[in-house]
Design a protein around this motif. Sequence first.
Motif, PDB file in Angstrom:
ATOM      1  N   UNK A  78      39.871 -31.887   3.915  1.00 13.59           N
ATOM      2  CA  UNK A  78      39.928 -32.261   5.294  1.00 13.59           C
ATOM      3  C   UNK A  78      38.811 -33.041   5.822  1.00 13.59           C
ATOM      4  N   UNK A  79      37.821 -33.192   5.349  1.00 13.39           N
ATOM      5  CA  UNK A  79      36.586 -34.162   5.767  1.00 13.39           C
ATOM      6  C   UNK A  79      37.002 -35.722   5.805  1.00 13.39           C
ATOM      7  N   UNK A  80      37.656 -35.898   4.727  1.00 11.50           N
ATOM      8  CA  UNK A  80      38.120 -37.045   4.325  1.00 11.50           C
ATOM      9  C   UNK A  80      39.227 -37.584   5.439  1.00 11.50           C
ATOM     10  N   UNK A  81      40.176 -36.570   5.637  1.00  8.28           N
ATOM     11  CA  UNK A  81      41.413 -36.813   6.774  1.00  8.28           C
ATOM     12  C   UNK A  81      40.733 -37.000   7.897  1.00  8.28           C
ATOM     13  N   UNK A  82      39.854 -36.107   8.344  1.00 11.36           N
ATOM     14  CA  UNK A  82      39.188 -36.382   9.576  1.00 11.36           C
ATOM     15  C   UNK A  82      38.616 -37.706   9.933  1.00 11.36           C
ATOM     16  N   UNK A  83      37.716 -38.132   8.813  1.00 12.94           N
ATOM     17  CA  UNK A  83      37.225 -39.356   9.146  1.00 12.94           C
ATOM     18  C   UNK A  83      38.115 -40.682   8.985  1.00 12.94           C
ATOM     19  N   UNK A  84      39.389 -40.553   8.670  1.00 12.94           N
ATOM     20  CA  UNK A  84      40.329 -41.497   8.356  1.00 12.94           C
ATOM     21  C   UNK A  84      41.160 -41.839   9.850  1.00 12.94           C
ATOM     22  N   UNK A  85      40.726 -40.956  10.875  1.00 15.37           N
ATOM     23  CA  UNK A  85      41.494 -40.980  11.952  1.00 15.37           C
ATOM     24  C   UNK A  85      40.827 -42.367  12.967  1.00 15.37           C
ATOM     25  N   UNK A  86      41.682 -43.220  13.011  1.00 11.66           N
ATOM     26  CA  UNK A  86      41.174 -44.517  13.637  1.00 11.66           C
ATOM     27  C   UNK A  86      40.904 -44.166  15.107  1.00 11.66           C
ATOM     28  N   UNK A 126      50.610 -32.982   6.948  1.00 12.50           N
ATOM     29  CA  UNK A 126      50.831 -32.986   5.698  1.00 12.50           C
ATOM     30  C   UNK A 126      49.343 -32.537   5.012  1.00 12.50           C
ATOM     31  N   UNK A 127      48.285 -33.280   5.047  1.00  8.46           N
ATOM     32  CA  UNK A 127      47.019 -32.783   4.795  1.00  8.46           C
ATOM     33  C   UNK A 127      46.830 -31.284   5.128  1.00  8.46           C
ATOM     34  N   UNK A 128      47.022 -30.827   6.046  1.00  8.31           N
ATOM     35  CA  UNK A 128      46.594 -29.323   6.322  1.00  8.31           C
ATOM     36  C   UNK A 128      47.522 -28.402   5.583  1.00  8.31           C
ATOM     37  N   UNK A 129      49.001 -28.900   5.528  1.00  8.55           N
ATOM     38  CA  UNK A 129      49.897 -27.815   5.007  1.00  8.55           C
ATOM     39  C   UNK A 129      49.630 -27.947   3.187  1.00  8.55           C
ATOM     40  N   UNK A 130      49.260 -29.057   2.797  1.00 19.34           N
ATOM     41  CA  UNK A 130      49.226 -29.302   1.302  1.00 19.34           C
ATOM     42  C   UNK A 130      47.945 -28.343   0.938  1.00 19.34           C
ATOM     43  N   UNK A 131      46.976 -28.596   2.013  1.00 22.44           N
ATOM     44  CA  UNK A 131      45.397 -27.791   1.715  1.00 22.44           C
ATOM     45  C   UNK A 131      45.965 -26.366   1.838  1.00 22.44           C
ATOM     46  N   UNK A 132      46.610 -25.831   2.497  1.00 23.47           N
ATOM     47  CA  UNK A 132      46.951 -24.256   2.493  1.00 23.47           C
ATOM     48  C   UNK A 132      47.627 -23.723   1.130  1.00 23.47           C
ATOM     49  N   UNK A 133      48.597 -24.960   0.861  1.00 20.08           N
ATOM     50  CA  UNK A 133      49.285 -24.430  -0.440  1.00 20.08           C
ATOM     51  C   UNK A 133      48.257 -24.654  -1.619  1.00 20.08           C
ATOM     52  N   UNK A 134      47.490 -25.300  -1.645  1.00 18.90           N
ATOM     53  CA  UNK A 134      46.310 -25.420  -2.583  1.00 18.90           C
ATOM     54  C   UNK A 134      45.668 -24.128  -2.754  1.00 18.90           C
ATOM     55  N   UNK A 135      45.082 -23.682  -1.273  1.00 18.50           N
ATOM     56  CA  UNK A 135      44.358 -22.392  -1.351  1.00 18.50           C
ATOM     57  C   UNK A 135      45.222 -21.167  -2.193  1.00 18.50           C
ATOM     58  N   UNK A 136      46.526 -21.155  -1.854  1.00 19.75           N
ATOM     59  CA  UNK A 136      47.259 -20.191  -2.495  1.00 19.75           C
ATOM     60  C   UNK A 136      47.365 -20.358  -3.723  1.00 19.75           C
ATOM     61  N   UNK A 137      47.235 -21.401  -4.364  1.00 18.23           N
ATOM     62  CA  UNK A 137      47.508 -21.818  -5.720  1.00 18.23           C
ATOM     63  C   UNK A 137      46.376 -21.458  -6.526  1.00 18.23           C
ATOM     64  N   UNK A 138      45.260 -21.119  -5.787  1.00 21.82           N
ATOM     65  CA  UNK A 138      43.943 -20.571  -6.554  1.00 21.82           C
ATOM     66  C   UNK A 138      44.185 -19.398  -7.247  1.00 21.82           C
TER      67      UNK A 138
END
Length: 280
Positions: free
Chosen positions: A157-165, A235-247
């Motif tokens: 998320x930090x990288x995605x946040x900083x990628x917003x122009x 997409x970043x957010x949804x992929x991130x939630x799936x990552x948490x569940x995969x742990x």
Amino acid sequence: MSTTVSTTAAAPATTTTLTTTTTAAARSSAEFDELVAVGDAKMHLHCAGHGEHTVLLIAGFTSDRTAFGSVEAELSATSRVCSYDRFGTGTSDAPPAPQTFATQAHDLHELLAAAHEGGPYTVVGHSFGGDVAVTFTSLFPADVRGLLLLDASPVTWNAALCDVADDGSATAATFVAGCAMQSAPANNSEGLTGPATFAELAHITSLGAIPMIVDSAAHHGYEGLDPATESQLDEVWNDGQAHWASLSSDAQLVAVGQSGHQIQLDRPDLVIAQVAELNG
């Protein structure tokens, strides 16, 4: 509880063990509301209620323990419930040194030990607090009986946040300001450095079979951003939630309807029911 995806509508890791585990019979029922020494500074801890388990509430970035006011009282009717202010929030002292999710998890561990508020814990974390909750669970797995993540910020998320122009919109300006705030410890009250903190978080690749519920608001709107950027953030957010569940091999991924980012405020009924489920 195997890994599942469900929808609700209206209605490197280490293994340190906490040495102050409290039995159900010995668990305190008295209210605790004090500033507690953690290293060279003091941190505010509040605990109330009584039950076989302790529910541990971790608020989001720059938020204090009052973020869980919508659920804390009802949870404490059946469980011991502890909430706290991290360094730099609420009535706790300013951070004595730069912070990461790992240092914050260790500080929380020390806080609970100093106050004799032992586990096992059902850990509930919102937003950045979810990242602290994941880190706490990774560091002290023997003391966590369940983990509930409420719209926890993804590893990326930090990288995605900083990628917003900066396109001139108010929403883009908020993202740009957020990126700057997280870029250095001096720029935020919690003393976090976003890039390093999230890079450290990425090293957590498994939480074993910890019972885990991952809640994500079904839709995150970013009004004013161009559709392509909004889609990318979703997409970043949804992929991130799936990552948490995969742990965890014992995880549920839940898309929460009728809720924004503050799930504990928008859907307190759901949060209370899920804590009860994890408490068993």
